[in-house]
Design a protein around this motif. Structure first.
Motif, PDB file in Angstrom:
ATOM      1  N   UNK A 153       0.838  -1.211   0.000  1.00 17.54           N
ATOM      2  CA  UNK A 153       0.000   0.000   0.000  1.00 17.54           C
ATOM      3  C   UNK A 153       0.871   1.258   0.000  1.00 17.54           C
ATOM      4  N   UNK A 154       1.955   1.198   0.790  1.00 24.19           N
ATOM      5  CA  UNK A 154       2.893   2.324   0.869  1.00 24.19           C
ATOM      6  C   UNK A 154       3.526   2.604  -0.484  1.00 24.19           C
ATOM      7  N   UNK A 155       3.904   1.531  -1.146  1.00 21.93           N
ATOM      8  CA  UNK A 155       4.530   1.679  -2.457  1.00 21.93           C
ATOM      9  C   UNK A 155       3.554   2.273  -3.473  1.00 21.93           C
ATOM     10  N   UNK A 156       2.327   1.774  -3.454  1.00 22.45           N
ATOM     11  CA  UNK A 156       1.312   2.318  -4.364  1.00 22.45           C
ATOM     12  C   UNK A 156       1.036   3.786  -4.071  1.00 22.45           C
ATOM     13  N   UNK A 157       1.017   4.105  -2.786  1.00 22.93           N
ATOM     14  CA  UNK A 157       0.770   5.486  -2.377  1.00 22.93           C
ATOM     15  C   UNK A 157       1.885   6.412  -2.886  1.00 22.93           C
ATOM     16  N   UNK A 158       3.132   5.921  -2.734  1.00 23.67           N
ATOM     17  CA  UNK A 158       4.283   6.681  -3.214  1.00 23.67           C
ATOM     18  C   UNK A 158       4.213   6.886  -4.720  1.00 23.67           C
ATOM     19  N   UNK A 159       3.888   5.803  -5.408  1.00 24.24           N
ATOM     20  CA  UNK A 159       3.760   5.891  -6.867  1.00 24.24           C
ATOM     21  C   UNK A 159       2.653   6.869  -7.279  1.00 24.24           C
ATOM     22  N   UNK A 160       1.547   6.767  -6.553  1.00 22.74           N
ATOM     23  CA  UNK A 160       0.416   7.650  -6.866  1.00 22.74           C
ATOM     24  C   UNK A 160       0.810   9.110  -6.646  1.00 22.74           C
ATOM     25  N   UNK A 161       1.530   9.375  -5.545  1.00 20.57           N
ATOM     26  CA  UNK A 161       1.947  10.748  -5.253  1.00 20.57           C
ATOM     27  C   UNK A 161       2.900  11.267  -6.326  1.00 20.57           C
ATOM     28  N   UNK A 162       3.831  10.417  -6.726  1.00 22.86           N
ATOM     29  CA  UNK A 162       4.781  10.813  -7.765  1.00 22.86           C
ATOM     30  C   UNK A 162       4.079  11.071  -9.096  1.00 22.86           C
ATOM     31  N   UNK A 163       3.133  10.181  -9.433  1.00 24.39           N
ATOM     32  CA  UNK A 163       2.392  10.353 -10.680  1.00 24.39           C
ATOM     33  C   UNK A 163       1.562  11.630 -10.674  1.00 24.39           C
ATOM     34  N   UNK A 164       0.990  11.916  -9.524  1.00 24.40           N
ATOM     35  CA  UNK A 164       0.165  13.128  -9.403  1.00 24.40           C
ATOM     36  C   UNK A 164       1.022  14.373  -9.606  1.00 24.40           C
ATOM     37  N   UNK A 165       2.190  14.397  -8.922  1.00 24.83           N
ATOM     38  CA  UNK A 165       3.050  15.565  -9.070  1.00 24.83           C
ATOM     39  C   UNK A 165       3.573  15.684 -10.504  1.00 24.83           C
ATOM     40  N   UNK A 166       3.853  14.541 -11.100  1.00 18.36           N
ATOM     41  CA  UNK A 166       4.304  14.548 -12.497  1.00 18.36           C
ATOM     42  C   UNK A 166       3.229  15.131 -13.414  1.00 18.36           C
TER      43      UNK A 166
END
Lengths: 209, 116
Positions: free
Chosen positions: A6-19
């Motif tokens: 879940x943490x990894x997905x959250x990190x990915x989601x945050x990075x994708x959002x900022x991107x």
């Protein structure tokens, strides 16, 4: 294990959002390169007012000219988004032009919410005497000799700037000599009561009564 | 390491690098030195000189190498549109200023892009 995922997905989601946010900002800048979030007002706006004031001085504070140019600036400000703030102004003219001595002081002040721009055009002259000028081997003309001080002062965001504009003689009858620091020596035929020179901004400078 | 984990790691690295490469958009603002230089130079020119297209172009290009374009539009009796100088550039800040003259409706509009 599940928490880790879940943490990894959250990190990915945050990075994708900022991107995606940055990408949209880049696209926004590309198609509309001017940032609209904040209105930039600095020296350029004030310098435009200085030029407007010079036009007013050139017109000798003609009411019609002041109205027309103010209206034009307002229209151009709206059309081209020049970011010139809402203004009020005051004009001041003090002029005594005699044969032997004289001065003129034109002052324009533009007020806006965060400050003001002040433009002063000043000249003074003093009669020094007569001299003879040879115009041909047999002919000479008596000239009047004056000392002239001429300068502009612009007070605005840049502080106080004194400008010594160059002077032109369209009639080409005068003797003009620049001494530096706004000081001039001017001679013109004594049969003329006054003589008008023009500065580089086409402001008329009258010498004599 | 299985394929899924490997792809996930690659994705994170790619996203991170794209993020870093685009982040200059956030950092570069109107306070950047090239903008300030050009702004001061234009003000200096306006205070000290009557507007002349040729001398203005020479002066401003001497002051800054970050000029993306200069467009000058004169309005005297007839409207004239002149593009003086242009280079390919996407990220720029635009300056606009007018030079009003004595006479009905006479002015010069200068639009200038400065690279950010």
């Amino acid at each position: 294990m599940n928490m880790n995922r879940r943490g990894q997905f959250f990190l990915l989601a945050a990075l994708l959002l900022s991107f995606l946010l940055l990408l949209s900002l880049a696209a926004y800048r590309m198609y509309s390169p001017e940032p609209k979030v904040y209105i930039k007002r600095d020296w350029i706006q004030q310098a435009q007012l200085v030029q407007l004031a010079r036009v007013w001085v050139k017109s000798d504070f003609c009411i019609l000219c002041i109205r027309q140019t103010s209206l034009l600036l307002k229209q151009l400000n709206q059309t081209y988004r020049l970011n010139i703030p809402t203004l009020t102004n005051s004009t001041f003219r003090d002029r005594v032009l005699l044969n032997t001595t004289g001065y003129a002081n034109y002052t324009v002040v533009f007020y806006y919410s965060r400050g003001s721009v002040r433009v002063m055009v000043y000249w003074s002259y003093t009669f020094q005497g007569f001299y003879e000028k040879k115009i041909s081997p047999t002919e000479s003309v008596v000239y009047k000799n004056y000392t002239l001080t001429y300068y502009h002062v612009y007070v605005g965001g840049w502080g106080s700037v004194t400008v010594y504009p160059s002077l032109k003689d369209p009639l080409e009858k005068a003797d003009l000599r620049y001494l530096g620091g706004g000081e001039w020596i001017v001679g013109f035929p004594s049969n003329m009561t006054s003589y008008t020179l023009f500065d580089q901004f086409e402001i008329p400078v009258r010498i004599g009564g | 390491m299985n394929l899924g984990r490997f792809m996930e790691a690659c994705l994170i690295v790619v996203v991170f690098f794209i993020f870093a490469s685009l982040s200059f958009i956030m950092i570069r603002a109107l306070s950047n030195p090239s903008y300030q230089t050009v702004e001061r130079a234009v003000t200096f020119y306006m205070l000290n000189h009557p507007f002349d297209e040729k001398s203005f172009k020479e002066f401003i290009l001497k002051c800054s190498s970050e000029i993306a374009f200069i467009k000058v539009k004169h309005l005297y009796d007839a409207e004239v549109d002149i593009t003086v100088y242009e280079t390919e550039c996407y990220n720029y800040v635009t300056f606009r200023f007018v030079w009003i003259y004595y006479g009905v409706g006479n002015y010069t509009l200068v639009v200038m892009g400065v690279r950010t």
